[in-house]
Scaffold this active site. Structure first.
Site, short mmCIF file in Angstrom:
data_model
loop_
_atom_site.label_atom_id
_atom_site.label_comp_id
_atom_site.label_asym_id
_atom_site.label_seq_id
_atom_site.Cartn_x
_atom_site.Cartn_y
_atom_site.Cartn_z
CB SER A 78 -0.96 -0.04 1.19
OG SER A 78 -2.01 0.89 1.04
CG ASP A 100 -6.81 -3.21 -3.21
OD1 ASP A 100 -7.44 -2.37 -2.53
OD2 ASP A 100 -5.59 -3.38 -3.11
CG HIS A 108 -5.61 -2.63 0.45
ND1 HIS A 108 -4.87 -2.25 -0.65
CD2 HIS A 108 -5.10 -1.92 1.50
CE1 HIS A 108 -3.95 -1.37 -0.29
NE2 HIS A 108 -4.08 -1.15 1.01
#
Length: 276
Positions: free
Chosen positions: A97, A227, A256
């Protein structure tokens, strides 16, 4: 508790597990988490003879909470100082991320002299926010909503994110883990309010396009096609076209939080990539 102090006086906490003479793998965490979110990966690779290292980004976890410097360039520079502090070489860098953005910016600013490969998981590059040149991005109003929710009731917001889209627990039939939710909340709540607030702008508005072009090393992209936080169409499927030596693996139905939800598969994919 291992720490080092950056040039501007910020104390950075880090974990250094496993074989000190083994191949090095570093982990950069997402927002608003810390190195604890990598414990499954850290334990796996340290147990396999690697030297596994993960740090708490400034403003996160057990690191200092400076008012200034909560930006992507400084995050990358802090990590570079950690590399120099530990004299890390031939490193495989892994980022999830926001951490994927940190890895990209690290290479963009400091090159690949100490890095041999990189893995970006559910990563934010090339750019998340919607602009004229990035019409497929997420509207800025979404990120404004994050900031408003933090100002109104950060604790509640930090429960809603893991309860819903982060782990994909809002999908029909999802097997919810209350422990994962509590862990996410706890990590977020010990982070700096200012640091996590500032970081929203960094992970959403930073353009990593030129950084990706400079990643002249093998790069593995792991991304779930479900995601809900960093949609694959606006991130990995664009990033793969900018990387000189990129490989994309899509996790069907993957959320995610791939390192948390698809732990064994992620560990296996990273290990195979390092050994390739």
């Amino acid at each position: 508790m291992p720490t080092f102090t950056t040039h501007d006086g910020t104390e950075i906490y880090y974990k250094d597990w496993g074989n000190k003479n083994g191949p090095v793998i570093t982990f950069s965490h997402g927002w608003p988490l810390n190195s604890d979110n990598w414990d499954n990966q850290m334990f796996y690779f340290a147990s396999q003879g690697y030297r596994a290292i993960a740090h708490d980004r400034r403003g996160h976890g057990r690191s200092s909470q400076p008012w200034e410097g909560n930006n992507m360039d400084t995050y990358a520079d802090d990590l570079h100082e950690l590399f120099e502090h530990l004299d890390l070489k031939d490193t495989t860098m892994v980022g999830h991320s926001t951490g994927g953005g940190e890895v990209a910016r690290f290479v963009g600013r400091h090159g690949t002299a100490r890095v041999k490969k990189a893995v970006l998981i559910g990563a934010v590059p090339p750019i998340m926010v919607q602009t004229e040149s990035n019409p497929d991005g997420i509207p800025i109003s979404v990120f404004d909503g994050f900031r408003e929710a933090m100002l109104k009731d950060r604790s509640q917001f930090f429960l809603e994110v893991p309860t819903g889209p982060f782990f994909g627990f809002n999908r029909p039939g999802a097997q919810t883990s209350q422990g994962q939710i509590y862990s996410w909340w706890q990590q977020g709540m010990i982070a700096s309010f200012k640091g996590t607030y500032d970081c929203v702008k960094q992970f959403s508005e930073t353009d990593f396009t030129e950084d990706l072009k400079k990643m002249d090393i093998p790069v593995l992209l792991l991304h779930g096609d479900d995601d809900q936080v960093v949609p694959i169409g606006a991130s990995a499927k664009k990033a793969i076209n900018l990387l000189p030596q990129g490989t994309l693996k899509v996790y069907p139905g993957g959320p995610h939080a791939l390192p948390n939800i698809c732990t064994e598969e992620v560990n296996k994919d990273i290990a195979e990539f390092i050994g390739a």
